[in-house]
Motif scaffolding. Structure first.
Motif, PDB file in Angstrom:
ATOM      1  N   GLU A 277       0.839  -1.173   0.062  1.00 25.30           N
ATOM      2  CA  GLU A 277       0.056  -0.114  -0.029  1.00 25.30           C
ATOM      3  C   GLU A 277       0.935   1.291   0.019  1.00 25.30           C
ATOM      4  O   GLU A 277       0.442   2.195  -0.470  1.00 25.30           O
TER       5      GLU A 277
ATOM      6  N   SER B 231      -7.790  -3.883  -2.853  1.00 27.57           N
ATOM      7  CA  SER B 231      -8.930  -3.229  -3.652  1.00 27.57           C
ATOM      8  C   SER B 231      -8.713  -1.847  -4.161  1.00 27.57           C
ATOM      9  O   SER B 231      -9.190  -1.362  -5.067  1.00 27.57           O
ATOM     10  N   GLN B 232      -7.487  -1.194  -3.705  1.00 30.68           N
ATOM     11  CA  GLN B 232      -6.946  -0.109  -4.269  1.00 30.68           C
ATOM     12  C   GLN B 232      -5.926  -0.066  -5.178  1.00 30.68           C
ATOM     13  O   GLN B 232      -5.692   0.781  -5.871  1.00 30.68           O
TER      14      GLN B 232
END
Length: 1000
Positions: free
Chosen positions: A76, A140-141
């Motif tokens: 992330e 998801s990102q």
């Protein structure tokens, strides 16, 4: 006069344009003085650079290794590359991407996509409905396409090269597998655009290897053709290449070495990775058997455990290449259970028995495509890491029937070195020895179109035509022109792959779509309406297969011609202007433009040329026959190469580019008259032969990509911005880590220094306690709040601590410098005093220094002595904890001032000429020469009796040549000015006295 001025203006404009081009080239050259190459393998990559003073060097990564794993870990808030990402593959296998090049240019229904999913089930692949491809879904990102992941790797390789070269790099040559088709090559180019790289060329890895081999063996290449086979088995695939080396004669550089790719064979899935996967499967089965009675989960369902097994399988394969057996060991494989099992080389060979049976396949394919036999191959050379497996060498040696396999090339770095040599040859910043490279087209490309024909009066039918554009194993880069002569309205044609019968059924499925592009032409009918009185020369489509092996349609034109008569004055003006431009630009290409490549071709020439030859690399024009439709059926179809049927009424003609002479303009092109008509002399202005005037109309083109659509420009810009944001985030992270490390290191180092004697000597107890307290507080803050601190906060905290300790560090550093600086000052003062004393002892008649100069030096010496003694006395009175008055910079300033005065006098003495010496009463020198002996110094020359000092000198005696003198040498002057002859006196006895040493 006005006409003359008007005629000179075009020449001036051309000159200014040429100057502008040269300036642009110089500016581009100053921006990029280093180039790089990236050998992009399935498992690892090698980066090489060339910069001024560093010829062809492999780049070391941050771990000082020459080979970097092609692995990316995407989380992330951070990314990891290379060895760091390889270590993260065990902790986070889902976010660690490897072997993603196998997905480049492939749609979701490609068998390789399913194969990749089966090999690495931990990765989640999502479907892209716009391009029919897949994406990596990290979270998801986070979602990345294979091109974006490759762009990250290329950007990382550029950062490694820039750190190694210590300068920015933009130009690169990237290696790709020879079996990459058009979609896969375009995908690599898009990834390079995302990384901000300017790709000079996509070079086939087998060609780069062959170039590296030839460059380092240039002396062994002669006019006799040498056929070498390179067998390259890497991690993901296997390629066999037959290369011919030979000295050829070039127009620009004479006899130069050349390599020509004669045959290529490959297996897309045969490589070291498949062997490792089978070993991993074997180890997973052994581990499950060891825990069979414990109701444990299958180890294959644990991604971390499988990542550990794959790493161990890789190590095991390497060890078994040199040992008969080895023990596989993994601590805490799953559920804190250790794994240990013995694996033998025999077991490994049994697991890969079917793979070893496929080893001779690429060899046979290469021989078939080259139309050669094994007897014509002089040597077989191994390339690639997987060729180190003993069983592979055994099977290959048996298949080629040679005594031994060549291992005289660096199997890991050959492609990188060949690619960087090509990069230097293509760059404007370097000059390399020419080495002609003639690469070969693996997949043939043809043009298909349909037109209406009249087989019988009143009966029309559609004819499907095929024209081979680029044949299999034909050389490239290459330009070709196809002319459509029977269309007067808008039409479409198709660009497809040719006969792919050499590929097996499975390879054809992996290959993907065999249809490349549909070309829709718009404006053909309008061009005919625009020039109704002109004769149509057809619709010409210009194709280019560039150095990277990527096909493009440059333009489509509608060409018309008519016969016109021009006045002599107009023709003379145009002729002179054309001659001027031709002379300014040299009328040809420079030798550098053709080095290390196939013969370049000129852009666009369609006029017929007599006696032209079909040479590889030259432009070809394919024309439809311009006969009436009623005569179509009466003529038999000519044979078409490669088995493609040629429809009736069509013919193909190849024309040499050097004889074509079309000068393109947006709307009009003027061309010389018919062949065989000699130009009229200047005196004949009334009667001029008719000449052809050519009109060219650009045709609108709409391309419909059928194999794999490229990323739209807006999507490409988004991907570029995404990668730039990630790079900026990584740089900010590195900057913050650097600031945090600097702060932590300063705290620990300063706390340690407070207890050292040299620091305690110049500080009080209170000062040390204050500094220690601030350091402890900063350390506590760094542990508690430093995790969330920004880079600015960390730098401010470090600046605050440095300011607090600045006085302490300054006092210590000054005391360390005192002994050396004071010793140097004393030496300079002593030498200066001795120099001044010696200068004052010079006799007045030989003195070259003025009194003012010596007085000035004496003053500086005295002032420096006085300053030193006074400062030392004052410093002795101060305590060590106070700021010193004796500063090292002041000592250096005093030394510079004194040295400047001494150097001035030394330079004056060095360049001052000695003064001429006056005569004494007896006509001899006032002082003996410096090099005269003691006995010579006592001798005197007595003038003859009765001769006064005012008497005229006697006549010049004969010149005396001394031993070692050369004829014509002049003797040194004893008296008089420059050029005066030495005056010799005769003794009273009437004999000549011998000359002294200083008089010769």
């Amino acid at each position: 006069m006005a006409d003359k001025v008007r005629r000179q203006r075009p020449r001036r404009r051309v000159c200014w344009a040429l100057v502008a081009v040269l300036l642009a080239d110089l500016l581009a050259l100053s921006d990029t003085l280093a180039v790089m190459s990236v050998d992009l393998g399935s498992e690892s990559m090698k980066v090489a650079i060339v910069k001024p003073g560093v010829p062809m060097e492999i780049v070391l990564n941050k771990e000082s290794r020459r080979k970097t794993p092609v692995i990316v870990t995407l989380k992330e808030n951070e990314r990891f590359f290379g060895d760091s990402a390889a270590s993260m593959a065990i902790k986070n296998p889902k976010a660690t991407l490897r072997y993603f090049q196998h997905l480049l240019g492939k749609q979701a229904d490609n068998p390789h996509v399913a194969l990749y999913q089966a090999r690495f089930p931990e990765h989640e692949l999502t479907f892209d409905p716009q391009r029919q491809t897949v994406h990596f879904q990290i979270s998801s990102q986070l979602q990345f396409s294979p091109e974006e992941v490759l762009g990250m790797v290329l950007n990382y390789s550029r950062s490694l090269a820039e750190d190694f070269a210590e300068q920015p790099i933009k130009d690169a040559v990237i290696t790709v597998p020879v079996f990459f088709n058009q979609a896969e090559r375009r995908a690599v180019l898009q990834a390079a655009r995302m990384a901000g790289l300017k790709v000079l060329q996509l070079i086939n890895d087998n060609t780069a290897t062959a170039l590296s081999y030839g460059v380092f063996r240039r002396k062994d290449i002669n006019t006799t053709a040498q056929n070498i086979m390179f067998y390259d088995m890497g991690s993901g695939s296997t390629v066999c290449t037959i290369v011919t080396y030979q000295m050829v004669k070039t127009k620009e550089a004479g006899m130069q070495p050349q390599l020509q790719i004669r045959g290529v064979g490959f297996d897309r899935t045969l490589g070291g990775l498949e062997m490792e996967l089978r070993l991993r499967e074997r180890l997973a089965g052994l581990f499950n058997e060891q825990r069979k009675g414990q109701r444990a989960k299958d180890v294959r369902e644990n991604p971390r455990a499988m990542a550990k097994l794959l790493r161990e399988a890789n190590r095991l394969k390497t060890v078994l290449s040199a040992n008969a057996d080895h023990m596989a060991q993994i601590e805490g494989l799953m559920d804190d259970v250790d794994f240990k099992a013995k694996v033998t080389r025999v077991e490994f060979e049994e697991l890969c028995a079917d793979l070893f049976e496929r080893v001779p396949g690429p060899v046979q394919q290469a021989l078939q495509s080259a139309e050669m036999s094994l007897d014509e191959i002089e040597q077989v050379i191994l390339v690639g890491g997987a060729t180190r497996v003993p069983r592979v060498q055994e099977v290959l040696l048996k298949a080629v029937g040679k005594e031994e396999l060549g291992k005289n090339i660096n199997a890991d770095e050959a492609a990188a070195m060949g690619a960087v040599y090509q990069a230097a040859a293509l760059s404007k910043a370097f000059k390399v020895k020419p080495f002609v490279v003639r690469d070969a087209v693996v997949y043939p490309i043809l043009v298909e179109f349909t037109r209406e024909v009249e087989e019988e009066p009143g009966i029309h039918s559609l004819k499907h035509n095929k024209r081979v554009l680029f044949s299999r194993m034909g050389p490239y880069p290459q330009r070709k022109v196809i002319t459509f002569n029977r269309y007067s309205h808008d039409f479409n044609f198709h660009i497809n792959y040719g006969d792919l019968g050499f590929l097996g059924p499975e390879d054809l499925r992996v290959f993907g779509s065999q249809n490349l592009t549909t070309v829709k032409l718009k404006g053909v009918g309008d061009s005919f309406k625009k020039y109704p009185d002109y004769e149509s020369k057809g619709i010409k489509a210009h194709f280019n297969l560039d150095e990277s092996g990527v096909l493009s349609l440059d333009r489509v034109e509608s060409v018309f011609e008519t016969l016109v008569e021009d006045s002599a004055e107009e023709e003379s003006t145009l002729t002179k202007l054309g001659n001027t431009i031709s002379s300014l630009f040299g009328g040809g290409t420079t030798p550098d433009a053709k080095e290390n490549g196939t013969d370049t071709v000129q852009e666009e020439e369609e006029s017929p040329a007599e006696g032209s030859k079909d040479e590889p690399g030259e432009q070809v024009e394919l024309k439809e026959e311009a006969e009436a439709p009623v005569e179509d059926g009466s003529q038999p179809p000519p044979p078409e190469p490669k088995g493609d049927a040629t429809p009736e009424g069509e013919k193909a003609t190849e024309k040499e580019n050097g004889d074509k002479s079309e000068a393109q303009k947006p709307s009009e092109k003027a061309e010389a008259g018919p062949e065989g008509v000699a130009p009229a002399p200047e005196g004949e202005k009334k009667q001029k032969p008719a000449r052809k005037r050519r009109m060219v109309e650009e045709i609108g083109v709409e391309l419909v990509v059928l194999d794999l659509p490229d990323l739209p420009e807006d999507k490409l810009a988004q991907s570029v911005q995404k990668l730039q944001d990630l790079t900026l985030r990584d740089l900010e992270k590195q900057e913050r880590e650097k600031a945090a490390n600097s702060l932590e290191a300063f705290i620990f180092e300063t706390q340690d220094k407070l207890y050292q004697p040299e620091y305690q000597e110049v500080s009080t107890e209170e000062q040390r306690e204050e500094i220690s307290g601030k350091l402890s507080a900063a350390s506590t803050w760094l542990e508690d709040e430093g995790v969330g601190a920004t880079t600015v906060m960390l730098k401010e905290k470090l600046a605050e601590l440095r300011k607090l300790c600045q006085g302490l560090f300054f006092r210590v550093e000054e005391r360390k410098k005192w002994p050396e600086r004071l010793s140097a000052l004393d030496n300079l003062l002593n030498h200066s005093s001795m120099f001044l004393k010696g200068a004052r002892l010079i006799p007045e008649m030989d003195q070259i220094f003025t009194e003012v100069e010596m007085t000035t030096l004496e003053k500086v010496i005295n002032e420096t002595w006085a300053w030193k003694n006074a400062t030392l006395a004052e410093q002795a009175k101060l305590p060590a904890t106070e700021k010193p008055v004796l500063l090292s910079k002041d000592i250096e300033a005093k030394m510079m001032a004194l040295d400047r005065e001494v150097q001035y006098l030394l330079n004056k003495a060095k360049f001052t000429k000695p003064r001429p010496r006056p005569k004494d009463k007896n006509g001899t020198r006032a002082e003996p020469p410096l090099n005269a002996s003691a006995s010579d110094q006592g001798e005197k020359v007595i003038p003859p009796a009765g001769q006064t000092e005012d008497a005229e000198p006697i006549s010049e005696p004969e010149k005396v040549e001394t031993a070692g003198s050369e004829p014509g040498d002049t003797e040194p002057l004893e008296l008089g000015g420059p050029g005066a002859e030495p005056e010799q006196k005769e003794q009273s006895t009437g004999q000549k006295r011998p000359l002294k040493n200083d008089e010769l």
